[in-house]
Design a protein around this motif. Sequence first.
Motif, PDB file in Angstrom:
ATOM      1  N   LEU A  18     -17.776   1.827  14.141  1.00 39.48           N
ATOM      2  CA  LEU A  18     -17.456   2.620  12.942  1.00 39.48           C
ATOM      3  C   LEU A  18     -17.379   4.100  13.282  1.00 39.48           C
ATOM      4  O   LEU A  18     -16.507   4.820  12.802  1.00 39.48           O
ATOM      5  N   TYR A  19     -18.310   4.556  14.127  1.00 36.32           N
ATOM      6  CA  TYR A  19     -18.356   5.989  14.422  1.00 36.32           C
ATOM      7  C   TYR A  19     -17.126   6.408  15.236  1.00 36.32           C
ATOM      8  O   TYR A  19     -16.417   7.352  14.870  1.00 36.32           O
ATOM      9  N   PHE A  20     -16.833   5.690  16.316  1.00 33.64           N
ATOM     10  CA  PHE A  20     -15.676   6.060  17.143  1.00 33.64           C
ATOM     11  C   PHE A  20     -14.387   5.914  16.323  1.00 33.64           C
ATOM     12  O   PHE A  20     -13.523   6.802  16.340  1.00 33.64           O
ATOM     13  N   GLY A  21     -14.269   4.798  15.588  1.00 35.53           N
ATOM     14  CA  GLY A  21     -13.059   4.584  14.778  1.00 35.53           C
ATOM     15  C   GLY A  21     -12.872   5.699  13.768  1.00 35.53           C
ATOM     16  O   GLY A  21     -11.765   6.221  13.580  1.00 35.53           O
ATOM     17  N   GLY A  22     -13.973   6.098  13.117  1.00 36.68           N
ATOM     18  CA  GLY A  22     -13.903   7.189  12.118  1.00 36.68           C
ATOM     19  C   GLY A  22     -13.443   8.493  12.757  1.00 36.68           C
ATOM     20  O   GLY A  22     -12.597   9.205  12.217  1.00 36.68           O
ATOM     21  N   LEU A  37     -17.669 -10.810  10.964  1.00 39.45           N
ATOM     22  CA  LEU A  37     -18.515 -11.197   9.836  1.00 39.45           C
ATOM     23  C   LEU A  37     -17.921 -10.756   8.492  1.00 39.45           C
ATOM     24  O   LEU A  37     -17.134  -9.813   8.444  1.00 39.45           O
ATOM     25  N   PRO A  38     -18.359 -11.388   7.395  1.00 35.50           N
ATOM     26  CA  PRO A  38     -18.016 -10.862   6.063  1.00 35.50           C
ATOM     27  C   PRO A  38     -18.674  -9.491   5.867  1.00 35.50           C
ATOM     28  O   PRO A  38     -19.751  -9.236   6.440  1.00 35.50           O
ATOM     29  N   GLU A  39     -18.072  -8.629   5.045  1.00 37.47           N
ATOM     30  CA  GLU A  39     -18.541  -7.239   4.888  1.00 37.47           C
ATOM     31  C   GLU A  39     -20.050  -7.138   4.617  1.00 37.47           C
ATOM     32  O   GLU A  39     -20.755  -6.356   5.242  1.00 37.47           O
ATOM     33  N   LYS A  40     -20.552  -7.968   3.694  1.00 34.71           N
ATOM     34  CA  LYS A  40     -21.967  -7.856   3.283  1.00 34.71           C
ATOM     35  C   LYS A  40     -22.934  -8.241   4.401  1.00 34.71           C
ATOM     36  O   LYS A  40     -24.101  -7.878   4.383  1.00 34.71           O
ATOM     37  N   GLU A  41     -22.452  -9.022   5.373  1.00 34.69           N
ATOM     38  CA  GLU A  41     -23.358  -9.508   6.432  1.00 34.69           C
ATOM     39  C   GLU A  41     -23.403  -8.608   7.668  1.00 34.69           C
ATOM     40  O   GLU A  41     -24.245  -8.784   8.537  1.00 34.69           O
ATOM     41  N   VAL A  42     -22.464  -7.642   7.731  1.00 34.20           N
ATOM     42  CA  VAL A  42     -22.461  -6.771   8.916  1.00 34.20           C
ATOM     43  C   VAL A  42     -23.737  -5.927   8.886  1.00 34.20           C
ATOM     44  O   VAL A  42     -24.092  -5.344   7.867  1.00 34.20           O
ATOM     45  N   GLY A  43     -24.437  -5.893   9.992  1.00 35.47           N
ATOM     46  CA  GLY A  43     -25.653  -5.076  10.085  1.00 35.47           C
ATOM     47  C   GLY A  43     -26.911  -5.804   9.684  1.00 35.47           C
ATOM     48  O   GLY A  43     -28.007  -5.260   9.817  1.00 35.47           O
ATOM     49  N   ASP A  44     -26.817  -7.058   9.207  1.00 35.88           N
ATOM     50  CA  ASP A  44     -28.074  -7.684   8.761  1.00 35.88           C
ATOM     51  C   ASP A  44     -28.657  -8.651   9.791  1.00 35.88           C
ATOM     52  O   ASP A  44     -29.402  -9.541   9.445  1.00 35.88           O
ATOM     53  N   ARG A  45     -28.355  -8.433  11.090  1.00 35.62           N
ATOM     54  CA  ARG A  45     -28.961  -9.354  12.080  1.00 35.62           C
ATOM     55  C   ARG A  45     -30.461  -9.096  12.204  1.00 35.62           C
ATOM     56  O   ARG A  45     -31.196  -9.919  12.687  1.00 35.62           O
ATOM     57  N   TYR A  46     -30.945  -7.941  11.803  1.00 31.91           N
ATOM     58  CA  TYR A  46     -32.358  -7.722  11.489  1.00 31.91           C
ATOM     59  C   TYR A  46     -32.369  -6.658  10.400  1.00 31.91           C
ATOM     60  O   TYR A  46     -31.366  -5.961  10.196  1.00 31.91           O
ATOM     61  N   THR A 104     -25.206   0.538   7.385  1.00 29.72           N
ATOM     62  CA  THR A 104     -23.873   0.225   7.923  1.00 29.72           C
ATOM     63  C   THR A 104     -22.805   0.465   6.867  1.00 29.72           C
ATOM     64  O   THR A 104     -21.738   1.012   7.153  1.00 29.72           O
ATOM     65  N   GLN A 105     -23.119   0.038   5.615  1.00 31.48           N
ATOM     66  CA  GLN A 105     -22.109   0.184   4.560  1.00 31.48           C
ATOM     67  C   GLN A 105     -21.794   1.651   4.308  1.00 31.48           C
ATOM     68  O   GLN A 105     -20.659   2.027   4.046  1.00 31.48           O
ATOM     69  N   ARG A 106     -22.825   2.515   4.412  1.00 30.15           N
ATOM     70  CA  ARG A 106     -22.558   3.941   4.186  1.00 30.15           C
ATOM     71  C   ARG A 106     -21.678   4.513   5.311  1.00 30.15           C
ATOM     72  O   ARG A 106     -20.769   5.300   5.070  1.00 30.15           O
ATOM     73  N   ILE A 107     -21.950   4.072   6.544  1.00 28.46           N
ATOM     74  CA  ILE A 107     -21.130   4.594   7.659  1.00 28.46           C
ATOM     75  C   ILE A 107     -19.713   4.009   7.587  1.00 28.46           C
ATOM     76  O   ILE A 107     -18.730   4.683   7.916  1.00 28.46           O
ATOM     77  N   ALA A 108     -19.607   2.763   7.089  1.00 30.93           N
ATOM     78  CA  ALA A 108     -18.269   2.168   6.910  1.00 30.93           C
ATOM     79  C   ALA A 108     -17.485   2.979   5.866  1.00 30.93           C
ATOM     80  O   ALA A 108     -16.289   3.250   6.050  1.00 30.93           O
ATOM     81  N   ALA A 109     -18.181   3.404   4.795  1.00 32.54           N
ATOM     82  CA  ALA A 109     -17.502   4.204   3.755  1.00 32.54           C
ATOM     83  C   ALA A 109     -17.039   5.531   4.361  1.00 32.54           C
ATOM     84  O   ALA A 109     -15.935   6.008   4.082  1.00 32.54           O
ATOM     85  N   TRP A 110     -17.895   6.109   5.230  1.00 27.53           N
ATOM     86  CA  TRP A 110     -17.520   7.367   5.909  1.00 27.53           C
ATOM     87  C   TRP A 110     -16.274   7.153   6.774  1.00 27.53           C
ATOM     88  O   TRP A 110     -15.341   7.960   6.762  1.00 27.53           O
ATOM     89  N   ALA A 111     -16.244   6.032   7.535  1.00 28.20           N
ATOM     90  CA  ALA A 111     -15.087   5.761   8.417  1.00 28.20           C
ATOM     91  C   ALA A 111     -13.812   5.598   7.593  1.00 28.20           C
ATOM     92  O   ALA A 111     -12.744   6.089   7.978  1.00 28.20           O
ATOM     93  N   LYS A 112     -13.936   4.933   6.435  1.00 30.34           N
ATOM     94  CA  LYS A 112     -12.756   4.769   5.561  1.00 30.34           C
ATOM     95  C   LYS A 112     -12.280   6.121   5.047  1.00 30.34           C
ATOM     96  O   LYS A 112     -11.084   6.392   4.986  1.00 30.34           O
ATOM     97  N   GLU A 113     -13.250   6.973   4.678  1.00 33.15           N
ATOM     98  CA  GLU A 113     -12.869   8.321   4.198  1.00 33.15           C
ATOM     99  C   GLU A 113     -12.083   9.086   5.260  1.00 33.15           C
ATOM    100  O   GLU A 113     -11.230   9.907   4.946  1.00 33.15           O
TER     101      GLU A 113
END
Length: 453
Positions: A18-22, A37-46, A104-113
Amino acid sequence: MSEMDVDVLVVGAFTAGLYFGGLMAKQGYKVLICDALPEKEVGDRYSVIHVGREHFGNFGLPEPKPGDSEYIRSFDTSILRSALNNYPKTSHAAILVLRRALMTQRIAAWAKEQGAELLYQTAFEKPLFNDQGKLAGAILRQNDGELRVKARLTVDASGIGAAVRTSLPADYGVENFVTGPRDQFYVVLHYVNLKNPEQDAPKVNITWPYYKTWFASQPEAEGALFGIGANLSFDYAERCFQRFAKKGFLPESTEDHIEESSTPYRRPPYSFVADGFAVMGDAACITNPWSGEGVPYAWALGAIAAEEYGRAMKDGAYPSRESVWNVNVRYQQAQGALFAQNLAMLCGAVSCTEKENDYEFKHAIIYEDETEKGKGNLLLKLLKAFISGGISPKSLGNLLRAAGTGGDIFKHYIAYPGTSEGLPQWIQQADALWEKAGSMADLAERDLAGMGK
Ligand SMILES: Cc1cc2nc3c(=O)[nH]c(=O)nc-3n(C[C@H](O)[C@H](O)[C@H](O)COP(=O)(O)OP(=O)(O)OC[C@H]3O[C@@H](n4cnc5c(N)ncnc54)[C@H](O)[C@@H]3O)c2cc1C
């Protein structure tokens, strides 16, 4: 089969990707970031992650604040304790305790912005090559079929499995090794309810480096988290934890649940770049050898890479390995050299008895408090340890050898070649130094053999 044409395809939508892509999208490049993964599951491996507050500002990312959904709490004191639970070494830095999936979702929103497009449930399947045999994108798999993505740059940020890197031919210019069980740090997290929360709830993070165990906070204020990491397997890590728990250093508690996940524990590939390709984050094995943490270090490599690729890809240029070689040079001569030195010193640092580790803490050998940093001469301290019998000649030998090899590896990485022509010779010397450094997995295997069934 559907088709897409982008400048940059990033495989993996957690922090590294997300960071490099953004950053590339911010420079006006057309970026697609995909995740299996589906959007909601990204980042929840712990579920809980600790990240230094300063990193968000330093890397230009939105800092989680109290009241934000991912924010749990922050603390500013961390303590290391000896193998016999003595001589606390305190350090201060503001650390944020965060819900990993929501961060993760917040950084994904940043990358989309910044302009990046994100596609979930879209997995890398195989690389695409052009007529000259250069990487030119990938075939991705979606629920309803294949997506063929043409890209000038394909980035592997798919975590420890390194889906893209491991699919490249051995002679493509970047190592395609698989990070197997000997090279992983298996982490078991015990989420517990404390028997006496008023007295025992963690206000600071406590780590026992000798056992690679720690005691930290978790979302429930009345609970705590006991963590352990070890090479080889979750089973071995858990057996190490049970052996540690018997020592009685941890507060009384009842278990709520366990989480298990793993992180790389080996040297990174000697090059992060190849023609039309880059590798980042856990796929590049750039976690901190002492703590296993990876997020800020992935951002550091991502920031360097975005500058170099931003320049190299201007006006439609294809990023050859040579045109972005500086990614390697800049990373290896800074964070790379430091982490390589630490990784090389690990075996020597842990090859001692509990009592010897306690002595090392007492006399600020290896483990220093903020007040002890830079004080005293290490060689004199070691001489004193030898004369007093605080550390045996064998352990002292291990320590000195590790420090010597660590120093040599540091110097070698600082002298990372300025062009790719110098790499083969540099690798020969690097291989020989890593051979000397030894392997944590060998120590773990010996320990496991001693544990019996
Ligand atoms: C238990 C534990 C605790 C940790 N705690 C901390 C901590 O507190 N602080 C810290 O800084 N670090 C911590 N780390 C390390 C940190 O989690 C990693 O360094 C970090 O997650 C690496 O991020 P990444 O983006 O490289 O990879 P990952 O987090 O592994 O993300 C890779 C993404 O790629 C996707 N992917 C995989 N294969 C494919 C494919 N074929 N196609 C498409 N997508 C794919 C995955 O679904 C995933 O979303 C911890 C590690 C463990 C195991």
